[in-house]
Motif scaffolding. Structure first.
Motif, short mmCIF file in Angstrom:
data_model
loop_
_atom_site.label_atom_id
_atom_site.label_comp_id
_atom_site.label_asym_id
_atom_site.label_seq_id
_atom_site.Cartn_x
_atom_site.Cartn_y
_atom_site.Cartn_z
N ARG A 38 -38.81 -181.46 -8.62
CA ARG A 38 -37.68 -182.06 -9.35
C ARG A 38 -37.22 -181.19 -10.52
O ARG A 38 -36.28 -181.56 -11.22
CB ARG A 38 -38.07 -183.45 -9.85
CG ARG A 38 -38.37 -184.43 -8.73
CD ARG A 38 -38.63 -185.82 -9.24
NE ARG A 38 -38.88 -186.75 -8.16
CZ ARG A 38 -37.93 -187.37 -7.45
NH1 ARG A 38 -36.67 -187.17 -7.74
NH2 ARG A 38 -38.25 -188.20 -6.47
N LEU A 39 -37.90 -180.08 -10.73
CA LEU A 39 -37.53 -179.19 -11.83
C LEU A 39 -36.67 -178.05 -11.32
O LEU A 39 -36.79 -177.62 -10.18
CB LEU A 39 -38.79 -178.61 -12.49
CG LEU A 39 -39.78 -179.60 -13.10
CD1 LEU A 39 -40.99 -178.87 -13.64
CD2 LEU A 39 -39.12 -180.44 -14.18
N GLU B 124 -27.02 -172.86 -3.24
CA GLU B 124 -25.63 -173.09 -3.63
C GLU B 124 -25.40 -174.50 -4.14
O GLU B 124 -24.73 -174.70 -5.16
CB GLU B 124 -24.71 -172.81 -2.44
CG GLU B 124 -24.74 -171.37 -1.95
CD GLU B 124 -24.38 -170.37 -3.03
OE1 GLU B 124 -23.51 -170.70 -3.88
OE2 GLU B 124 -24.96 -169.27 -3.05
N ASP B 125 -25.94 -175.49 -3.45
CA ASP B 125 -25.77 -176.89 -3.88
C ASP B 125 -26.83 -177.73 -3.18
O ASP B 125 -26.68 -178.09 -2.01
CB ASP B 125 -24.36 -177.39 -3.52
CG ASP B 125 -24.04 -178.72 -4.21
OD1 ASP B 125 -24.96 -179.54 -4.38
OD2 ASP B 125 -22.87 -178.93 -4.58
N GLU B 126 -27.89 -178.05 -3.91
CA GLU B 126 -29.01 -178.76 -3.30
C GLU B 126 -28.62 -180.16 -2.84
O GLU B 126 -29.06 -180.62 -1.78
CB GLU B 126 -30.17 -178.85 -4.30
CG GLU B 126 -31.43 -179.47 -3.72
CD GLU B 126 -32.59 -179.43 -4.67
OE1 GLU B 126 -33.56 -180.19 -4.46
OE2 GLU B 126 -32.55 -178.66 -5.65
N ILE B 127 -27.78 -180.84 -3.62
CA ILE B 127 -27.37 -182.20 -3.25
C ILE B 127 -26.56 -182.18 -1.96
O ILE B 127 -26.76 -183.01 -1.06
CB ILE B 127 -26.56 -182.85 -4.39
CG1 ILE B 127 -27.44 -182.99 -5.65
CG2 ILE B 127 -26.01 -184.20 -3.96
CD1 ILE B 127 -26.71 -183.50 -6.86
N VAL C 166 -30.48 -181.32 5.39
CA VAL C 166 -31.52 -180.32 5.12
C VAL C 166 -32.67 -180.99 4.36
O VAL C 166 -32.43 -181.66 3.36
CB VAL C 166 -30.95 -179.14 4.29
CG1 VAL C 166 -32.07 -178.17 3.91
CG2 VAL C 166 -29.85 -178.43 5.05
N ASN C 167 -33.88 -180.81 4.84
CA ASN C 167 -35.06 -181.34 4.17
C ASN C 167 -35.39 -180.40 3.00
O ASN C 167 -36.21 -179.49 3.12
CB ASN C 167 -36.23 -181.43 5.14
CG ASN C 167 -37.43 -182.16 4.55
OD1 ASN C 167 -37.58 -182.26 3.34
ND2 ASN C 167 -38.29 -182.67 5.41
#
Length: 301
Positions: A93-94, A166-169, A176-177
């Motif tokens: 989460r960091l 690029e954009d984790e969300i 994507v896991n």
């Protein structure tokens, strides 16, 4: 020493051979960090900690058990990879500065542990490590790592890792896991650092906790940033430049860090994406293929 290694030692000056071996080790190191930071976008500033785990694990096994070199290398890489997973899981989460601080803290904890560990020689370090690292085995592994990275990054897994950067969300929303891929990137990057640490220990034949301090992590990060984050050719170029730089600046060694800082400032101004930007080998091959099939006389569009 096999015939190929004997031929190389006989025909290449020992000084240049040393630089070539260090260059190969640095390629393995930098490609591991490139996978974590350049491709996946997780800012790790404690890569030297994983390198030290691989170096000490292989050196201790070699000195105290007499295990074969390749067994020591695999053991050091696996232990470093396990610690990569242990760091990756709680830090999912960091990101950004917070992740950087955690990885810096981890590397310092590892260094202090080795400073106080009897079997690791404490502050004196370990000497008399068998010299098994040579040009042939380092570059055979380095080429295998380059090819494996290339194959990985052009696959669906590589595309997913770039998407996380690029954009984790958005990547997670696309199925994507992200948890699995981020842990996997940390594990593989740490595994490669462990391999490099093993080669380093069996090349220098003496290791000390101070060899794996914070500045070593910064040096590895500079290789990735200088060449271009996420680019395999760029990472190799960055490793080449920063392997040669200490030798070229040996006469002004006290100003070496000043040179590194100035180089990064210049890069941020003129080439913010690194020397090769985000150049990827499969894209280079596609461009060359298009040029080869283009009819004669057709102007560039």
């Amino acid at each position: 020493m096999n015939e190929v290694e004997a031929f190389i030692v006989e025909h290449i000056d020992a000084y240049y051979l040393r630089i070539l071996i260090l260059f190969g080790i640095n390629i393995i190191l930098a490609l591991g960090l490139n996978l974590i930071t350049g491709v996946t976008g997780q800012l790790s500033m404690g890569h030297a900690g994983f390198m030290s785990i691989g170096a000490y694990t292989s050196a201790i096994l070699s000195l105290h058990t007499g295990a074969p070199f390749w067994s020591c290398l695999v053991a050091g890489a696996v232990v470093a990879g396990m610690f990569g997973v242990l760091i990756g899981v709680p830090t999912l989460r960091l990101e950004g500065d917070y992740l950087a601080m955690v990885t810096i803290g981890f590397a310092e904890i590892v260094r202090v542990v080795f400073l106080n560990l009897d079997v690791a020689g404490k502050a004196i370090g370990l000497s008399g490590i068998p010299s098994h690292t040579g040009f042939v085995n380092v570059w055979a592994v380095a080429l295998a790592v380059i090819i494996a990275n290339w194959q990985l990054l052009k696959s669906r897994v590589g595309i997913a890792l770039y998407a996380i950067r690029e954009d984790e969300i958005a990547a997670e929303a696309s199925g994507v896991n992200t948890t699995l891929y981020k842990i996997g990137a940390f594990a593989v990057g740490s595994f490669l650092a462990g391999i490099a640490g093993c080669f380093y220990a069996h090349f220098i034949t003496y290791i000390n906790p101070q060899d794996f301090g914070f500045m070593k992590s910064i040096e590895i990060l500079n290789m990735v940033v200088l060449g271009g984050m996420g680019s395999i050719p760029g990472t190799i170029l960055g490793a080449f430049v920063l392997t040669l730089a200490p030798e070229m600046l040996r006469v002004v060694q006290e100003y070496r860090l000043l040179f590194y800082g100035a180089l990064l400032v210049i890069m941020m101004i003129f080439r913010p994406n690194g020397l090769l930007g985000d150049v990827r080998w499969h894209e280079i091959r596609k461009r060359w293929a298009r040029k080869e099939v283009k009819p004669r006389g057709v102007a560039e569009g």
